[in-house]
Design an enzyme around this catalytic site. Structure first.
Site, short mmCIF file in Angstrom:
data_model
loop_
_atom_site.label_atom_id
_atom_site.label_comp_id
_atom_site.label_asym_id
_atom_site.label_seq_id
_atom_site.Cartn_x
_atom_site.Cartn_y
_atom_site.Cartn_z
N LYS A 41 0.87 -1.44 -0.19
CA LYS A 41 -0.03 0.20 -0.05
C LYS A 41 0.81 1.21 -0.01
CE LYS A 41 -3.69 1.94 2.89
NZ LYS A 41 -4.36 1.41 4.15
N ASP A 136 -14.32 1.46 12.05
CA ASP A 136 -14.93 1.67 10.51
C ASP A 136 -15.04 0.14 10.38
OD1 ASP A 136 -15.73 2.82 8.29
OD2 ASP A 136 -13.68 2.82 7.36
#
Length: 365
Positions: A41, A136
């Site tokens: 990432k 989340d």
């Protein structure tokens, strides 16, 4: 610096793009020496000029490295590209996100949902034990990894700790967080009512609410609350108790499942399960049949160095609730819908269900 297949990042050779969003990219890569496959990432240059986003990226590394669980995606390394861009190296997962499966299947049988939610609660137990609140949880942040175990062909893993927070420890002060001024972060459709009022209010029980919302969505094909705008969705969530599965689907459901979801989705957090451990114990009483023996946790490479987390600048949070709601199943690090998706990424990039009521459902259960 543009990244291309064949480039070497953190000792791994890049093979292909997995996904791209507004803040970063995820690339598949492989070690030339060991053959290990990873997902890297990378924080894009346009995001790296914003101190709050860099802090969030670094914070994700710090938090992910603190959690030791086979039900949480493992962080293997941290580093930088040759031109200084920040990157995180995660284990490469083979499978699909729960969001992708729900888009294809609409809803799932309880026998399929049960082990997913059990795994997620196991992952939350480990996260909360490390003093981490995810904040989340949603189908896009739950990955269904294929395994080599015939009796348990897949395992759910929690992804993306980008907006997580560290809770206060005994006699210790909280680290600086990225939720200055009580800003609201997270995904409205799966967010607990108190978190809607401000992310700093979220504790372990907010994660439990999110698990309840995910289970409700997976079983019924609908969200507990659905509205044509985020403002309407938020208003319903703040003012009403979540409906039962029977009310949402018109079908009769086992009383134990209804009781679990009723408690997990309680509007007042003091009425929810107080811990992930208690929620897990309650969920396991609903097991549809004999449970397979769990495989041992996989080996985990140590984080090579600690990441300093300094006082962050105030984050830039959009006040447009409707825009936020349209991305309720985007991973946190994507700040707008992805411009390109080449393959199912490590971090799910696909949006979940819309917020419109009256979605169609398959026949049969």
């Amino acid at each position: 610096m543009a990244i291309h297949p064949g480039d070497i990042l953190a000792g791994y050779r890049v093979t292909r793009l997995l996904g791209r969003g507004g803040m970063g990219e995820v690339w598949a890569a492989r070690s030339d020496t060991t053959g290990r496959e990873v997902a890297i990432k990378v924080l894009l240059a346009r995001a790296a000029v914003k101190p709050d986003l860099v802090q969030r990226f670094q914070r994700e590394a710090k938090i992910a490295s603190a959690i030791q669980s086979p039900y949480v995606c493992s962080l293997l390394d941290v580093g930088q590209t040759p031109d200084g861009a920040h990157l995180l190296v995660f284990e490469r997962l083979d499978g699909e996100s729960l969001a992708d499966r729900l888009k294809r299947e609409q809803y799932l049988p309880f026998a399929e949902v049960f082990p997913m939610i059990e795994d997620v609660l196991c992952g939350l137990c480990a996260a909360h034990a490390a003093d981490v609140i995810h904040r989340d949880l949603k189908p896009g942040n739950i990955f269904l990894e294929r395994t080599a175990y015939p009796d348990r062909p897949e395992r759910a893993k929690i992804l993306d700790f980008g907006i997580s927070k560290l809770k206060r420890g005994d006699g210790e002060q909280n680290e600086p967080t990225l939720t200055a001024f009580d800003a609201t972060l997270g995904s409205f459709a799966y967010m607990a009512p108190e978190q809607v009022r401000g992310a700093a209010r979220a504790d372990e029980r907010a994660d439990i609410y999110a698990v309840g919302a995910v289970a409700f969505r997976a079983l019924s094909g609908r969200l507990p609350f659905e509205g044509t705008t985020a403002a309407l969705l938020v208003a319903m969530k703040l003012e009403r108790q979540a409906p039962s599965l029977a009310e949402a689907t018109g079908d009769r459901w086992p009383a134990g499942i209804e009781r679990f979801l009723e408690r997990a989705l309680e509007r007042k957090r003091e009425n929810r399960f107080p811990t992930a451990r208690e929620a897990l114990d309650a969920w396991r009483t609903l097991a549809p049949g004999p449970r397979a023996i769990q495989p041992p946790p996989p080996a985990r490479a140590p984080l090579p160095s600690s990441l300093p987390v300094g006082p962050p600048d105030p984050p830039t949070i959009s006040d447009e609730a409707d825009a936020a709601a349209s991305q309720d199943d985007q991973p946190t690090w994507v700040d707008h819908p992805p411009t390109e998706t080449v393959d199912t990424p490590l971090i799910g990039l696909s949006p979940d269900v819309s917020l419109e009521p009256g979605r169609g459902r398959r026949t049969g259960r």
